[in-house]
Design a protein around this motif. Structure first.
Motif, PDB file in Angstrom:
ATOM      1  N   VAL A   2       0.831  -1.205   0.000  1.00  0.00           N
ATOM      2  CA  VAL A   2       0.000   0.000   0.000  1.00  0.00           C
ATOM      3  C   VAL A   2       0.866   1.255   0.000  1.00  0.00           C
ATOM      4  N   LYS A   3       1.890   1.269   0.839  1.00  0.00           N
ATOM      5  CA  LYS A   3       2.777   2.431   0.924  1.00  0.00           C
ATOM      6  C   LYS A   3       3.487   2.678  -0.398  1.00  0.00           C
ATOM      7  N   SER A   4       4.003   1.625  -1.006  1.00  0.00           N
ATOM      8  CA  SER A   4       4.739   1.758  -2.257  1.00  0.00           C
ATOM      9  C   SER A   4       3.830   2.145  -3.422  1.00  0.00           C
ATOM     10  N   PHE A   5       2.707   1.459  -3.549  1.00  0.00           N
ATOM     11  CA  PHE A   5       1.814   1.670  -4.694  1.00  0.00           C
ATOM     12  C   PHE A   5       1.109   3.022  -4.621  1.00  0.00           C
ATOM     13  N   SER A   6       0.709   3.445  -3.435  1.00  0.00           N
ATOM     14  CA  SER A   6      -0.030   4.705  -3.282  1.00  0.00           C
ATOM     15  C   SER A   6       0.812   5.917  -3.658  1.00  0.00           C
ATOM     16  N   GLN A   7       2.138   5.757  -3.634  1.00  0.00           N
ATOM     17  CA  GLN A   7       3.023   6.869  -3.960  1.00  0.00           C
ATOM     18  C   GLN A   7       3.180   7.092  -5.462  1.00  0.00           C
ATOM     19  N   ILE A   8       2.773   6.115  -6.259  1.00  0.00           N
ATOM     20  CA  ILE A   8       2.996   6.228  -7.708  1.00  0.00           C
ATOM     21  C   ILE A   8       1.706   6.208  -8.530  1.00  0.00           C
ATOM     22  N   VAL A   9       0.537   6.162  -7.858  1.00  0.00           N
ATOM     23  CA  VAL A   9      -0.723   6.153  -8.597  1.00  0.00           C
ATOM     24  C   VAL A   9      -1.633   7.278  -8.125  1.00  0.00           C
ATOM     25  N   ASP A  10      -2.644   7.540  -8.924  1.00  0.00           N
ATOM     26  CA  ASP A  10      -3.639   8.550  -8.588  1.00  0.00           C
ATOM     27  C   ASP A  10      -4.429   8.121  -7.356  1.00  0.00           C
ATOM     28  N   SER A  32      -1.757   2.056 -14.826  1.00  0.00           N
ATOM     29  CA  SER A  32      -1.833   1.657 -13.418  1.00  0.00           C
ATOM     30  C   SER A  32      -1.458   0.189 -13.228  1.00  0.00           C
ATOM     31  N   ILE A  33      -1.749  -0.645 -14.236  1.00  0.00           N
ATOM     32  CA  ILE A  33      -1.376  -2.058 -14.176  1.00  0.00           C
ATOM     33  C   ILE A  33       0.143  -2.199 -14.149  1.00  0.00           C
ATOM     34  N   ASP A  34       0.810  -1.424 -15.001  1.00  0.00           N
ATOM     35  CA  ASP A  34       2.277  -1.461 -15.028  1.00  0.00           C
ATOM     36  C   ASP A  34       2.861  -1.004 -13.697  1.00  0.00           C
ATOM     37  N   LYS A  35       2.252  -0.007 -13.096  1.00  0.00           N
ATOM     38  CA  LYS A  35       2.738   0.509 -11.819  1.00  0.00           C
ATOM     39  C   LYS A  35       2.554  -0.516 -10.701  1.00  0.00           C
ATOM     40  N   LEU A  36       1.431  -1.244 -10.737  1.00  0.00           N
ATOM     41  CA  LEU A  36       1.223  -2.290  -9.734  1.00  0.00           C
ATOM     42  C   LEU A  36       2.230  -3.419  -9.936  1.00  0.00           C
ATOM     43  N   ASP A  37       2.504  -3.761 -11.191  1.00  0.00           N
ATOM     44  CA  ASP A  37       3.515  -4.781 -11.490  1.00  0.00           C
ATOM     45  C   ASP A  37       4.875  -4.381 -10.912  1.00  0.00           C
ATOM     46  N   LEU A  38       5.222  -3.113 -11.076  1.00  0.00           N
ATOM     47  CA  LEU A  38       6.504  -2.620 -10.570  1.00  0.00           C
ATOM     48  C   LEU A  38       6.564  -2.697  -9.048  1.00  0.00           C
ATOM     49  N   SER A  57     -21.962 -20.286 -13.389  1.00  0.00           N
ATOM     50  CA  SER A  57     -22.286 -20.273 -11.962  1.00  0.00           C
ATOM     51  C   SER A  57     -21.502 -19.164 -11.278  1.00  0.00           C
ATOM     52  N   SER A  58     -22.170 -18.492 -10.341  1.00  0.00           N
ATOM     53  CA  SER A  58     -21.526 -17.373  -9.659  1.00  0.00           C
ATOM     54  C   SER A  58     -20.409 -17.857  -8.735  1.00  0.00           C
ATOM     55  N   LYS A  59     -19.438 -16.971  -8.501  1.00  0.00           N
ATOM     56  CA  LYS A  59     -18.346 -17.251  -7.573  1.00  0.00           C
ATOM     57  C   LYS A  59     -18.409 -16.233  -6.440  1.00  0.00           C
ATOM     58  N   LEU A  60     -18.250 -16.722  -5.216  1.00  0.00           N
ATOM     59  CA  LEU A  60     -18.300 -15.862  -4.040  1.00  0.00           C
ATOM     60  C   LEU A  60     -16.897 -15.576  -3.515  1.00  0.00           C
ATOM     61  N   TYR A  61     -16.705 -14.341  -3.066  1.00  0.00           N
ATOM     62  CA  TYR A  61     -15.424 -13.941  -2.497  1.00  0.00           C
ATOM     63  C   TYR A  61     -15.645 -13.089  -1.251  1.00  0.00           C
ATOM     64  N   SER A  62     -14.659 -13.134  -0.386  1.00  0.00           N
ATOM     65  CA  SER A  62     -14.600 -12.183   0.710  1.00  0.00           C
ATOM     66  C   SER A  62     -13.632 -11.093   0.256  1.00  0.00           C
ATOM     67  N   ARG A  63     -14.121  -9.858   0.178  1.00  0.00           N
ATOM     68  CA  ARG A  63     -13.325  -8.763  -0.372  1.00  0.00           C
ATOM     69  C   ARG A  63     -12.754  -7.871   0.718  1.00  0.00           C
ATOM     70  N   TYR A  64     -11.436  -7.658   0.652  1.00  0.00           N
ATOM     71  CA  TYR A  64     -10.755  -6.794   1.614  1.00  0.00           C
ATOM     72  C   TYR A  64     -10.154  -5.613   0.868  1.00  0.00           C
ATOM     73  N   LYS A  65     -10.575  -4.423   1.233  1.00  0.00           N
ATOM     74  CA  LYS A  65     -10.039  -3.234   0.596  1.00  0.00           C
ATOM     75  C   LYS A  65      -8.776  -2.800   1.323  1.00  0.00           C
ATOM     76  N   VAL A  66      -7.679  -2.609   0.553  1.00  0.00           N
ATOM     77  CA  VAL A  66      -6.420  -2.196   1.170  1.00  0.00           C
ATOM     78  C   VAL A  66      -6.001  -0.791   0.720  1.00  0.00           C
ATOM     79  N   LEU A  67      -6.598  -0.306  -0.368  1.00  0.00           N
ATOM     80  CA  LEU A  67      -6.280   1.034  -0.849  1.00  0.00           C
ATOM     81  C   LEU A  67      -7.513   1.674  -1.469  1.00  0.00           C
TER      82      LEU A  67
END
Length: 264
Positions: free
Chosen positions: A83-91, A123-129, A254-264
């Protein structure tokens, strides 16, 4: 004598005019019939050219599996650094989530998905980095997204709970159908949800790689909320009617269920 000749001339001109009028009417009828014959074939295509979804975001998914010997605790310790690294390089409008599958009411932790909601492809490239710089590959192996979705919120409800329960359906349009033909059904559906005060956040996402494919996402605050929503919708007469209309135009896995955690 002059009056007699004038009458004959007028009669002759009138006959010519009537012949021309019949020809014009016949020609117009031919044009109308021709356009009607082509109309059934072109209607769907023409609608698709004029009625298009107004997308607001892009969505990309990374499918990940934990490396042998790693655990959920490893991921939890990694998240703050990411989160710290990615938030510094994206909108600041970018959002990042972790999705953990729910199977038979149990949370699965050996596999998960990274879900990025973004505005542009860079943004995909930035997350990859960011992932590479932090050596995430030592914790999990991930498949980079081969394509992104364009997303459109269908409801005004926003579920910000973390964790939240997410239900995802992969769907495809049947022949001669597309967003233009299903738009009215979607509007009827969302109107019914508003009247019923249904606590659900619904997102329609078009597949960038294949215009015939789309993703339907329901977001709930909890499993109990999802259960109550399904029971409420099944009890509504219009709910059954709308479901029938949706099935006439598309088919979903068929639908897929997930538990979603927001980190950013």
């Amino acid at each position: 004598m002059q009056i007699y000749l004038f009458i004959i001339l007028l009669s002759h001109c009138l006959n010519i005019f009537l012949v021309l009028l019949k020809f014009i009417i016949a020609f117009l009828c031919f044009l109308i019939i021709a356009s009607c014959n082509d109309g059934s074939k072109a209607t769907g295509l023409e609608l698709g050219n004029f009625i298009k979804p107004t997308y607001s975001n892009k969505e990309s998914f990374y499918k990940c599996n934990l490396i042998e010997g790693q655990t959920l605790n490893s991921v939890e310790r990694f998240i703050p650094n990411l989160v710290k690294s990615f938030s510094q390089i994206v909108d600041s409008s970018e959002e990042l989530f972790f999705l953990f599958p729910i199977k038979q009411a149990e949370l699965q932790t050996t596999s998960f998905e990274l879900f990025l909601k973004h505005k542009d492809e860079v943004s995909i490239d930035k997350l990859d980095l960011a992932l590479a710089a932090l050596s995430f590959k030592e914790i999990a192996t991930c498949e980079n997204p081969t394509f992104s979705y364009n997303s459109l919120k269908l409801t005004k409800e926003t579920i910000d709970a973390s964790p939240a329960v997410v239900e995802i359906l992969e769907c495809g349009y049947l022949e001669n159908y597309d967003y233009a033909t299903i738009k009215l059904v979607l509007e009827q559906f969302t109107d019914a949800l508003v009247k019923n005060k249904s606590p659900v956040d619904i997102v329609y996402s078009g597949n960038q790689a294949n215009s015939n494919q789309f993703q339907w996402t329901n977001v709930f605050s909890s499993q109990d909320s999802r259960k109550a929503f399904i029971e409420s919708l099944q009890a509504l007469k219009i709910g059954k009617e709308i479901q029938k209309l949706l099935l006439e135009q598309s088919e979903c896995k068929s639908s897929k269920l997930y538990s979603r955690y927001k980190v950013l």
